[in-house]
Design a protein around this motif. Sequence first.
Motif, PDB file in Angstrom:
ATOM      1  N   ALA A  69       0.720  -6.216 -22.933  1.00  0.00           N
ATOM      2  CA  ALA A  69       0.730  -5.097 -23.877  1.00  0.00           C
ATOM      3  C   ALA A  69      -0.705  -4.673 -24.188  1.00  0.00           C
ATOM      4  CB  ALA A  69       1.443  -5.494 -25.160  1.00  0.00           C
ATOM      5  N   ASP A 125       5.246  -8.650 -31.657  1.00  0.00           N
ATOM      6  CA  ASP A 125       5.782  -7.372 -31.185  1.00  0.00           C
ATOM      7  C   ASP A 125       7.212  -7.203 -31.701  1.00  0.00           C
ATOM      8  OD1 ASP A 125       6.550  -5.119 -29.859  1.00  0.00           O
ATOM      9  OD2 ASP A 125       6.215  -5.887 -27.845  1.00  0.00           O
ATOM     10  N   SER A 171       9.971  -6.110 -29.059  1.00  0.00           N
ATOM     11  CA  SER A 171      10.488  -7.178 -28.200  1.00  0.00           C
ATOM     12  C   SER A 171      11.405  -8.115 -28.971  1.00  0.00           C
ATOM     13  CB  SER A 171       9.324  -7.966 -27.592  1.00  0.00           C
ATOM     14  OG  SER A 171       8.592  -7.163 -26.683  1.00  0.00           O
ATOM     15  N   GLU A 187      10.171  -6.224 -19.426  1.00  0.00           N
ATOM     16  CA  GLU A 187       9.429  -5.051 -19.861  1.00  0.00           C
ATOM     17  C   GLU A 187       8.087  -4.995 -19.155  1.00  0.00           C
ATOM     18  OE1 GLU A 187       8.651  -5.025 -24.064  1.00  0.00           O
ATOM     19  OE2 GLU A 187       6.896  -6.308 -23.859  1.00  0.00           O
ATOM     20  N   TRP A 229       4.322  -2.272 -18.997  1.00  0.00           N
ATOM     21  CA  TRP A 229       3.566  -1.219 -19.672  1.00  0.00           C
ATOM     22  C   TRP A 229       3.022  -0.254 -18.625  1.00  0.00           C
ATOM     23  CZ3 TRP A 229       3.296  -0.324 -24.855  1.00  0.00           C
ATOM     24  CH2 TRP A 229       3.837  -1.327 -25.680  1.00  0.00           C
ATOM     25  N   LYS A 265       2.658   3.177 -22.081  1.00  0.00           N
ATOM     26  CA  LYS A 265       4.067   3.387 -22.410  1.00  0.00           C
ATOM     27  C   LYS A 265       4.882   2.146 -22.065  1.00  0.00           C
ATOM     28  CE  LYS A 265       7.640   6.202 -23.239  1.00  0.00           C
ATOM     29  NZ  LYS A 265       7.856   6.758 -24.590  1.00  0.00           N
ATOM     30  N   ARG A 266       5.642   1.652 -23.043  1.00  0.00           N
ATOM     31  CA  ARG A 266       6.540   0.525 -22.777  1.00  0.00           C
ATOM     32  C   ARG A 266       7.708   1.002 -21.917  1.00  0.00           C
ATOM     33  NH1 ARG A 266       7.493  -3.894 -26.336  1.00  0.00           N
ATOM     34  NH2 ARG A 266       6.534  -2.627 -27.992  1.00  0.00           N
ATOM     35  N   ASP A 325       9.443   4.672 -31.054  1.00  0.00           N
ATOM     36  CA  ASP A 325       9.197   5.283 -29.747  1.00  0.00           C
ATOM     37  C   ASP A 325      10.011   6.571 -29.654  1.00  0.00           C
ATOM     38  OD1 ASP A 325       8.834   5.965 -27.098  1.00  0.00           O
ATOM     39  OD2 ASP A 325       9.105   3.935 -26.333  1.00  0.00           O
ATOM     40  N   SER A 363       5.921  -6.980 -14.576  1.00  0.00           N
ATOM     41  CA  SER A 363       6.735  -7.035 -15.787  1.00  0.00           C
ATOM     42  C   SER A 363       6.810  -8.469 -16.281  1.00  0.00           C
ATOM     43  CB  SER A 363       8.146  -6.505 -15.508  1.00  0.00           C
ATOM     44  OG  SER A 363       8.818  -7.328 -14.555  1.00  0.00           O
TER      45      SER A 363
END
Length: 210
Positions: A97, A105, A108, A126, A128, A140-141, A167, A192
């Motif tokens: 991140a 976070d 998450s 996930e 970024w 951007k996630r 978001d 990821s």
Amino acid sequence: MDPDIEYACHELLLRLAGRLPDQLLWRFRDWLGEGAMGTLARTFPKALLKHRIDLDQVEYRLLVAGLIPHGADWHQVSSTLGVDDPVDNRYTFVTGAPDWVNSVDSVSVVVHATLRGRPDVGEVRESWRHSRDSEERDAKRVLLVTGVSRLPRLTGELQRVLRVLGDEAPSVEVLPEQFDLPEYHRAALANSRFVCVGAVDTGHHRLVPA
């Protein structure tokens, strides 16, 4: 909704990730998850033409299968078929991140609590995303989920969760089994991190080999 039509639209929107603007992509996915096919049929082909997004033959067939039965304009739909090869992925992906994300976070944490052990979910990861010419603040996630069933509804649900958490245009990629991943998703998965697993008996739904 006809499951074949639903799946065609879902797969097409997956293929357009990274090509269609995020603000449009999440909205189209939200409409699909809610079953608003008439709205999608009226607006989706226009958006493709406005943003000059050409479809290849496979994507064009998905568009026809998904939206013509719901009244999409034939002329607009036929005009989306391109002659050039799709543009290369213009994004890079990283596992970590950016610095502006808190050490704890909350996104998450909530995603983990929402999806852990669910029977319609396999693996959750996930990444970024960074534009090649953007600053770190624009990272951007991207949430990557193996969906076992009801993929559009699951996508819509997760989008709403991420929007509540701040978001405005969430990137939620719910991937079906036996799906030939576009380069965008392959790049995201290659960079990821693991978040959680849904159903405990879905070890064969791994996004990334253990």
